[in-house]
Structures are given as C-alpha cells and as structure tokens.
Design a protein around this motif. Sequence first.
Motif, PDB file in Angstrom:
ATOM      1  N   CYS A  94      -7.951  -3.507  -3.579  1.00 24.79           N
ATOM      2  CA  CYS A  94      -7.347  -2.213  -3.916  1.00 24.79           C
ATOM      3  C   CYS A  94      -8.374  -1.085  -3.895  1.00 24.79           C
ATOM      4  O   CYS A  94      -8.005   0.093  -3.954  1.00 24.79           O
ATOM      5  CB  CYS A  94      -6.677  -2.285  -5.285  1.00 24.79           C
ATOM      6  SG  CYS A  94      -5.326  -3.488  -5.353  1.00 24.79           S
ATOM      7  N   HIS A 124      -1.170   6.808  -2.548  1.00 23.01           N
ATOM      8  CA  HIS A 124      -2.205   7.037  -3.560  1.00 23.01           C
ATOM      9  C   HIS A 124      -2.524   5.792  -4.388  1.00 23.01           C
ATOM     10  O   HIS A 124      -3.162   5.905  -5.442  1.00 23.01           O
ATOM     11  CB  HIS A 124      -1.778   8.173  -4.492  1.00 23.01           C
ATOM     12  CG  HIS A 124      -1.490   9.453  -3.776  1.00 23.01           C
ATOM     13  ND1 HIS A 124      -2.466  10.181  -3.128  1.00 23.01           N
ATOM     14  CD2 HIS A 124      -0.325  10.129  -3.589  1.00 23.01           C
ATOM     15  CE1 HIS A 124      -1.920  11.264  -2.576  1.00 23.01           C
ATOM     16  NE2 HIS A 124      -0.629  11.259  -2.851  1.00 23.01           N
ATOM     17  N   GLY A 125      -2.069   4.635  -3.942  1.00 23.11           N
ATOM     18  CA  GLY A 125      -2.342   3.425  -4.703  1.00 23.11           C
ATOM     19  C   GLY A 125      -1.551   2.246  -4.175  1.00 23.11           C
ATOM     20  O   GLY A 125      -1.251   2.170  -2.980  1.00 23.11           O
ATOM     21  N   TRP A 126      -1.174   1.343  -5.079  1.00 23.95           N
ATOM     22  CA  TRP A 126      -0.559   0.080  -4.694  1.00 23.95           C
ATOM     23  C   TRP A 126       0.642  -0.222  -5.578  1.00 23.95           C
ATOM     24  O   TRP A 126       0.681   0.151  -6.740  1.00 23.95           O
ATOM     25  CB  TRP A 126      -1.571  -1.062  -4.839  1.00 23.95           C
ATOM     26  CG  TRP A 126      -2.758  -0.926  -3.946  1.00 23.95           C
ATOM     27  CD1 TRP A 126      -3.885  -0.180  -4.169  1.00 23.95           C
ATOM     28  CD2 TRP A 126      -2.925  -1.544  -2.671  1.00 23.95           C
ATOM     29  NE1 TRP A 126      -4.755  -0.299  -3.123  1.00 23.95           N
ATOM     30  CE2 TRP A 126      -4.200  -1.144  -2.176  1.00 23.95           C
ATOM     31  CE3 TRP A 126      -2.166  -2.411  -1.893  1.00 23.95           C
ATOM     32  CZ2 TRP A 126      -4.698  -1.571  -0.954  1.00 23.95           C
ATOM     33  CZ3 TRP A 126      -2.659  -2.844  -0.678  1.00 23.95           C
ATOM     34  CH2 TRP A 126      -3.903  -2.434  -0.216  1.00 23.95           C
ATOM     35  N   LEU A 151       0.403   1.574  -8.971  1.00 20.31           N
ATOM     36  CA  LEU A 151       1.373   2.626  -9.294  1.00 20.31           C
ATOM     37  C   LEU A 151       2.642   2.074  -9.933  1.00 20.31           C
ATOM     38  O   LEU A 151       3.336   2.791 -10.661  1.00 20.31           O
ATOM     39  CB  LEU A 151       1.739   3.393  -8.025  1.00 20.31           C
ATOM     40  CG  LEU A 151       0.565   4.026  -7.269  1.00 20.31           C
ATOM     41  CD1 LEU A 151       1.047   4.641  -5.968  1.00 20.31           C
ATOM     42  CD2 LEU A 151      -0.134   5.060  -8.139  1.00 20.31           C
ATOM     43  N   ARG A 204       0.836  -1.203   0.000  1.00 20.04           N
ATOM     44  CA  ARG A 204       0.000   0.000   0.000  1.00 20.04           C
ATOM     45  C   ARG A 204       0.863   1.241   0.000  1.00 20.04           C
ATOM     46  O   ARG A 204       1.775   1.387   0.823  1.00 20.04           O
ATOM     47  CB  ARG A 204      -0.908  -0.006   1.238  1.00 20.04           C
ATOM     48  CG  ARG A 204      -1.872   1.165   1.304  1.00 20.04           C
ATOM     49  CD  ARG A 204      -2.975   1.001   0.259  1.00 20.04           C
ATOM     50  NE  ARG A 204      -4.115   1.868   0.579  1.00 20.04           N
ATOM     51  CZ  ARG A 204      -4.234   3.134   0.181  1.00 20.04           C
ATOM     52  NH1 ARG A 204      -3.295   3.686  -0.560  1.00 20.04           N
ATOM     53  NH2 ARG A 204      -5.301   3.831   0.515  1.00 20.04           N
ATOM     54  N   LEU A 252      -8.274   2.012  -6.097  1.00 18.95           N
ATOM     55  CA  LEU A 252      -7.025   2.768  -6.208  1.00 18.95           C
ATOM     56  C   LEU A 252      -6.115   2.105  -7.234  1.00 18.95           C
ATOM     57  O   LEU A 252      -6.091   0.886  -7.365  1.00 18.95           O
ATOM     58  CB  LEU A 252      -6.323   2.850  -4.851  1.00 18.95           C
ATOM     59  CG  LEU A 252      -7.033   3.691  -3.789  1.00 18.95           C
ATOM     60  CD1 LEU A 252      -6.292   3.608  -2.464  1.00 18.95           C
ATOM     61  CD2 LEU A 252      -7.146   5.136  -4.245  1.00 18.95           C
ATOM     62  N   PRO A 253      -5.322   2.885  -7.961  1.00 21.09           N
ATOM     63  CA  PRO A 253      -4.553   2.330  -9.072  1.00 21.09           C
ATOM     64  C   PRO A 253      -3.320   1.561  -8.617  1.00 21.09           C
ATOM     65  O   PRO A 253      -2.821   1.736  -7.507  1.00 21.09           O
ATOM     66  CB  PRO A 253      -4.146   3.581  -9.860  1.00 21.09           C
ATOM     67  CG  PRO A 253      -4.057   4.648  -8.820  1.00 21.09           C
ATOM     68  CD  PRO A 253      -5.170   4.360  -7.847  1.00 21.09           C
TER      69      PRO A 253
END
Length: 361
Positions: free
Chosen positions: A84, A58-60, A90, A55, A87-88
């Motif tokens: 997720c 702003h994302g994974w 990354l 994590r 969330l995008p």
Amino acid sequence: MADLDHNGHELRAGLRYPWVQAPESGQVREVAPGVWWLRMPLPFRLDHINLYLLRDTHGWVVVDTGMNTEQTREVWGRVLDEVCAGLPVLAVVCTHFHSDHAGVGAWLSERFQCPVYMTASEFQALHVRFPADQPPGWDFLDFYRKAGVSDEHSAELFTVMSNAHFLPVPLNHFRRLREGSCLEIGGRTWQVVTGKGHSPEHACLYAAEDGLLISGDQVLPRITSTVGVHATEPLANPLLDWLDSITHLRSLPDTVLVLPAHERPFFNLHHRLDQLDAHHQGQLVLMLANCDEPRTALELMSVLFPRLSGRFDELMALGETLAHANYLVANGSLERDVDRGRYRYRCAVKGACPATSLKVF
C-alpha cells in the motif's frame, strides 16, 4: 505436469486456472489492473484465505480481512508498508461475518478511521456468539442431544467454537450493502450480488466491464462451502437458500474471472455452479438411501462424511448433515420424529405432506 490450454492456463476438473501457483503465504499478486490478491495465512488445515486489495485514487479498499490473530496483524503491517506504500485504507468490505473474513475489520477501521461495508444480516450475525467464558447453555446441549450427541461430546464441540480465533474484534458500526448496491472504486464499478446458505446475506462483488467476480465463500473451486445448521437456529433450511443462490448466480456471465476466498482464481463459473449443485443433490440422494430405518443426525453424518479428522471437522459435518436433513423434511421426503429426546429421520410415507407448519414445543 498440469494440462494447459493455448493461453497457458491450467485445466483441471472442468475449470481453467490462469495461475498455476498461488502467491506464497503473506504475499500478493496483481490479478487485474488495480486488483491485488493477498494470501493471508490461517491457523488450520485450510491454511489460507484470499483477501483482495482494490486500488483507489487516494488509497485502498480492502475486501475481507483475515482472522483475529497476531499473525494476521503482522502480515497486514508488512502489506500496508510494502504494497500500500503508505497510502491509507479508505474502506473495508466484509463479504460475510465469518471470522476469517471479518476478524480484524474493526481493527483496520480503527487504525484508518474508515467505514466497514457489509450487508445488514451479516452485521447482525457478527454479534451472535456463544459466551466463551461460560459453560454451554441448555439450548446448545439440547440441540446436540437431539442430533444424537452426548453432553460430553457437545462440551468438546463447544470448546472448539469458543476458541479465540473465532471471535472477531467487536465492530460497532457499518455501512449497509444490499443486492444491487454499487461501489465506485478506482474508476471501476463493483455491483453487489448476494448469496445465501453459507451465511445469511453474503455479498459478492461483480465488476461487469472487466469481467471480475470477488466471490468470497459463495463460490469456491475444488472445495465446497459449508452449508450448515447450528444451535442458534435448529430448524433452519440453509440448503434451500444455497440452491436458490446457485440459480441466482447463473445470471452472471460464465466468462467472469472468479476471485474466491480460498484456492485459486478460475474461469468457468457456470460449470462450477453445476458441480456444486450436483454435489448437494448427491448428498440428498445418499441420505434418503440410508433412511429406510430411523436414523439420528449423528448416524447420518457418518454416512455423508465417513472420513473426519477432529472435533472441528465433526462440528462442520454435523451442521451440513442437519442442513440436508432439514431440507428433506421441509420438502416432505423425510419425516422427523422425537424418540427418547433425539430426532430420528426416516423416509416419509408416500404421499405425505411436506412439513410446512411449526410446532410451538
């Protein structure tokens, strides 16, 4: 009933397992704050690979991807929605080039327009493959003939290697990882620790402050990683690289929680390294004990691996047999001669020099 320590951790074969059971196929479990263990199914007897989701703000970040199959994509689709939470991704990190680790790295990268991180040697190895739509070439057949395998048998091995499962989605870009590289993810620093032997430049990720090691295939509990020689480099010595890597990994604390690519996370890294070293030393001793008379690699394979099931097992076992034979030839313990188009191995004459030079034909 499993033996448990005072923390409720399972004790088995000198290793300590914090989780007695793995997640169900396609399911996840949080193993440390912001680190999720995903059990991705595989279409083999070894029916899973462990992937890790890290994590970030702003994302994974995804560590390893699973094979290039529809089942893999289906699992990812559900995990991206449910775990997720929209969330995008990354970035994708591939510990090494093998198809169960890098199979859909390019697919995830394209979907999220994100970079893929891996070492340069692994990126290069990802693009070395036998063309599946052509018959085996002379070099492939010659490699297996020298090992004592008939051309008909070799063709069956080639069919196994040409299976679409083993062909990752083509990847046209990467960001390079090196020994000592650091990735900052979610307030945690992951340092790259490389290993060799199972693959050319395998990247493990070590978070020192939290005592975590994502080990990929470089350190596994219970089962041993394949260390093999194949037709692409017939005189390779990957076992030397593997044993050197065991020494290198001993620089990490024994207290780390090892997050492997197969089986379950465990403690007691150094004990496992001792076991891996002892396994290969035992195989070397066994090979030498059976080389008083000249033997082909195929004959020696039946000594080192007496119980095999199918061509895939044979492919792996023969590669491992050649890795041990090449190691012993390189250090002068075995001699390798050509007899009627086949390599035959026998114990070296006492006092013979190691094979440090290469013949040009």
